[in-house]
Design a protein around this motif. Structure first.
Motif, short mmCIF file in Angstrom:
data_model
loop_
_atom_site.label_atom_id
_atom_site.label_comp_id
_atom_site.label_asym_id
_atom_site.label_seq_id
_atom_site.Cartn_x
_atom_site.Cartn_y
_atom_site.Cartn_z
N VAL A 136 0.88 -1.17 0.00
CA VAL A 136 0.00 0.00 0.00
C VAL A 136 0.91 1.22 0.00
CG1 VAL A 136 -1.78 1.29 1.24
CG2 VAL A 136 -1.81 -1.22 1.31
N ASP A 137 0.71 2.11 -0.98
CA ASP A 137 1.51 3.34 -1.09
C ASP A 137 0.62 4.54 -0.81
OD1 ASP A 137 3.85 1.97 -1.85
OD2 ASP A 137 3.15 1.88 -3.93
N ILE A 138 1.12 5.44 0.04
CA ILE A 138 0.32 6.57 0.53
C ILE A 138 1.11 7.86 0.36
CG2 ILE A 138 -0.73 7.59 2.61
CD1 ILE A 138 -1.06 4.67 3.62
N LYS A 139 0.41 8.93 0.01
CA LYS A 139 1.00 10.28 -0.02
C LYS A 139 0.56 10.97 1.27
CE LYS A 139 3.28 13.31 -2.36
NZ LYS A 139 4.69 13.05 -2.54
N LEU A 140 1.52 11.46 2.03
CA LEU A 140 1.25 12.17 3.28
C LEU A 140 1.59 13.64 3.08
CD1 LEU A 140 0.75 12.42 6.36
CD2 LEU A 140 3.16 11.79 6.67
N ASP A 141 0.59 14.49 3.24
CA ASP A 141 0.79 15.94 3.15
C ASP A 141 0.49 16.54 4.51
OD1 ASP A 141 1.42 16.20 0.31
OD2 ASP A 141 -0.64 15.53 -0.02
N MET A 142 1.53 17.00 5.19
CA MET A 142 1.38 17.62 6.52
C MET A 142 1.22 19.13 6.38
SD MET A 142 1.46 15.28 8.89
CE MET A 142 1.63 16.35 10.31
N ARG A 143 0.35 19.69 7.22
CA ARG A 143 0.19 21.15 7.29
C ARG A 143 0.73 21.69 8.60
NH1 ARG A 143 -4.80 19.56 5.56
NH2 ARG A 143 -5.77 20.14 7.52
N ASN A 158 5.41 13.75 2.03
CA ASN A 158 6.23 12.55 2.13
C ASN A 158 5.53 11.36 1.51
OD1 ASN A 158 8.20 13.98 3.69
ND2 ASN A 158 6.85 13.76 5.45
N ASP A 159 6.30 10.34 1.19
CA ASP A 159 5.76 9.10 0.66
C ASP A 159 5.83 8.03 1.74
OD1 ASP A 159 5.40 10.13 -1.99
OD2 ASP A 159 7.57 9.97 -2.26
#
Length: 193
Positions: free
Chosen positions: A103-110, A117-118
């Motif tokens: 499972v590949d996920i894109k993480l966008d932190m605010r 990050n990947d």
């Protein structure tokens, strides 16, 4: 006074150089053996609505808000949250998934820091048909050894100047990696019930 100013400038220059020389990318990886079949592990990770039952961040802020978008599982499934500094604010979106494999996920932190990050969960089966002597097979006809899965949780991304400076002051691999270890232990406990 001029000597003091020179010393301060020298310290700042050395610190800036040390920060600049840090790697431009970071990778945090942890692995564990989960006492569940790959199908079961994949289902728990591939559906972001399941994460509250095992995520190491799930219970850190009881007042955090969360919302889900897209399909229930797989590519396009998204989870957005906002909370105090213990969980920050951000969005995770599944970008790819292959049943029982990854499972590949894109993480966008605010918050507390902006960053993209990947994340990858790689799964590999462990525990094939029972093998051994003819005597062992004779008493275990048709039985399989317990199904288990090797899970590797990886996060990677670009390291900007601020994150390089933070990494000099705090060991981010240890901090984030420790959370990954806790999450994998939680996942194992959740799936082996």
């Amino acid at each position: 006074m001029t000597l003091l100013l020179f010393v301060i400038c020298l310290i700042v220059a050395v610190a800036a150089l040390a920060i600049h020389l840090q790697p431009d990318r970071f990778v945090v990886t942890r692995s564990a053996l989960i006492d569940a079949a790959p199908e079961k592990v994949f289902a728990a990770i591939n559906n972001l609505r399941n994460w509250d039952s095992w995520s190491p961040w799930a219970n850190l802020d009881p007042h955090a808000t969360a919302s889900f978008e897209g399909p229930a599982a797989g590519p396009g499934a998204a989870f957005e949250w906002s909370g105090d500094k213990s969980v920050g604010a951000g969005r995770m979106t599944i970008v790819d998934s292959r049943p029982t494999e990854r499972v590949d996920i894109k993480l966008d932190m605010r918050k507390p820091f902006k960053g993209s990050n990947d994340i990858s969960f790689a799964l590999a089966p462990d525990g094939e048909d029972v093998a051994g002597s003819w005597l062992a097979r004779a008493f275990r006809v048709g039985r399989k050894s317990p199904a288990r899965t090797h899970v590797t949780w990886t996060m990677s991304g670009q390291a900007d100047f601020v994150s390089k400076a933070v990494n000099l002051a705090m060991n981010c691999d240890k901090m984030v990696g420790g959370q990954f270890e806790k999450g994998l232990a939680n996942l194992n406990a959740h799936l082996s019930k």
